[in-house]
Scaffold this motif. Structure first.
Motif, mmCIF file in Angstrom:
data_model
loop_
_atom_site.group_PDB
_atom_site.id
_atom_site.type_symbol
_atom_site.label_atom_id
_atom_site.label_comp_id
_atom_site.label_asym_id
_atom_site.label_seq_id
_atom_site.Cartn_x
_atom_site.Cartn_y
_atom_site.Cartn_z
ATOM 1 N N LEU A 231 0.818 -1.215 0.000
ATOM 2 C CA LEU A 231 0.000 0.000 0.000
ATOM 3 C C LEU A 231 0.849 1.261 0.000
ATOM 4 N N GLU A 232 2.043 1.171 0.555
ATOM 5 C CA GLU A 232 2.885 2.357 0.687
ATOM 6 C C GLU A 232 3.736 2.625 -0.545
ATOM 7 N N GLN A 233 3.805 1.688 -1.471
ATOM 8 C CA GLN A 233 4.586 1.907 -2.679
ATOM 9 C C GLN A 233 3.978 3.029 -3.508
ATOM 10 N N ILE B 135 -9.752 0.837 0.867
ATOM 11 C CA ILE B 135 -10.860 1.627 0.321
ATOM 12 C C ILE B 135 -10.398 3.033 -0.068
ATOM 13 N N ASN B 136 -9.429 3.569 0.679
ATOM 14 C CA ASN B 136 -8.991 4.957 0.478
ATOM 15 C C ASN B 136 -7.803 5.092 -0.477
ATOM 16 N N ILE B 137 -7.433 4.028 -1.176
ATOM 17 C CA ILE B 137 -6.322 4.113 -2.125
ATOM 18 C C ILE B 137 -6.609 5.191 -3.170
ATOM 19 N N GLU B 138 -5.624 6.033 -3.411
ATOM 20 C CA GLU B 138 -5.720 7.061 -4.448
ATOM 21 C C GLU B 138 -4.546 6.918 -5.412
ATOM 22 N N PRO B 139 -4.807 7.116 -6.714
ATOM 23 C CA PRO B 139 -6.127 7.311 -7.338
ATOM 24 C C PRO B 139 -6.894 5.993 -7.392
ATOM 25 N N GLN C 177 -8.810 -2.005 -7.052
ATOM 26 C CA GLN C 177 -9.304 -1.582 -5.739
ATOM 27 C C GLN C 177 -10.734 -2.072 -5.528
ATOM 28 N N LYS C 178 -11.578 -1.944 -6.540
ATOM 29 C CA LYS C 178 -12.961 -2.423 -6.446
ATOM 30 C C LYS C 178 -12.982 -3.929 -6.188
ATOM 31 N N ILE C 179 -12.117 -4.642 -6.883
ATOM 32 C CA ILE C 179 -12.062 -6.096 -6.738
ATOM 33 C C ILE C 179 -11.579 -6.480 -5.345
#
Length: 254
Positions: free
Chosen positions: A41-43, A83-87, A92-94
């Motif tokens: 997630l941090e990459q 859920i809050n991953i941007e962009p 993400q939906k999957i």
């Protein structure tokens, strides 16, 4: 250096290689999975492949323990971080649907449900000018356990005479279809999926040691031998030789 399925793998000093404990008779993988998820997630570019592989191949009980460990280590909620991953991204939906799938996990599988879902997936993809109906796919993905989903894709092939991924390859497919196709392959054809992942990590100008290490460690004691066989058949070379030839002496091998 140690051998995994006759393939040399060092213990790289990052979150990936902690997962080497996930072997028969070893410790539960959830503590290291929490670290791997956080790193993914941090990459700069979220490592969706690793996240998907964890949610596809871990049991619901392991996912629960991983989330608890994630919260204890990082003082954050894993679900919210995803859920809050941007962009926003189709993967993400999957992932959100897969998280819901583990919450609604049922041990038993149903042939009837699998056949009904297979027909819904077919109808959601055939003749749709804008691509697959995402809402239908995500609903099924979020309400069915992984074993139930595997049965659904098996029933789909039996009913329609081809793999579901073939439907996702149609001309009007987009990013969502491409992402879901990768998820289905990971779920239903793991040896082929991981052989391709390993080949991609090796063939570039700079070998992706993190991806290579993650695959070999996470599949240790599961299907490494089958991955080695598929790799040999598909690419005409031994995986061990491909790895040793792609990384400088002393880096991966002694």
């Amino acid at each position: 250096m140690e051998l995994v399925g006759e393939v040399p793998i060092n213990r790289f000093q990052n979150g990936y290689m902690i997962t080497q404990r996930n072997e028969p008779g070893g410790l539960d993988p959830h503590p290291s999975d929490a670290v791997v998820v956080r790193e993914a997630l941090e990459q700069g570019d979220t490592n969706y492949k690793v996240l998907v592989e964890i949610f596809v191949w871990r049991k619901s009980s392991q996912i629960l323990l991983m989330k608890q460990d994630y919260g204890a280590r990082f003082r954050r909620q894993m679900d919210q971080d995803i859920i809050n991953i941007e962009p926003p991204h189709p993967y993400q939906k999957i992932l959100v649907a897969l998280m819901a799938s583990h919450k609604a996990h049922h041990a038993d599988v149903s042939q009837h449900i699998a056949k009904c879902d297979a027909r819904r997936l077919y109808e959601a993809g055939v003749g749709k000018s804008g691509g697959t109906e995402e809402a239908v796919v995500l609903e099924i993905l979020s309400k069915r356990s992984i074993p139930q989903l595997k049965l659904t894709f098996s029933c789909y092939k039996h009913i329609y005479g081809h793999d579901y991924t073939k439907l996702l390859k149609k001309e009007n497919s987009g990013e969502f279809e491409d992402a879901f196709k990768s998820v289905v392959k990971c779920m239903c054809s793991p040896a082929k999926y991981y052989a391709k992942t390993l080949h991609s990590s090796i063939k570039g100008s700079a070998t992706d040691k993190g991806a290579l290490a993650w695959v070999m460690a996470s599949r240790a004691g599961v299907d490494v031998d089958e991955i080695v066989r598929v790799f040999r058949k598909k690419y005409g070379m031994e995986l061990r030789e491909a790895i040793c030839g792609s990384i400088p002496s002393g880096d991966l091998r002694d």
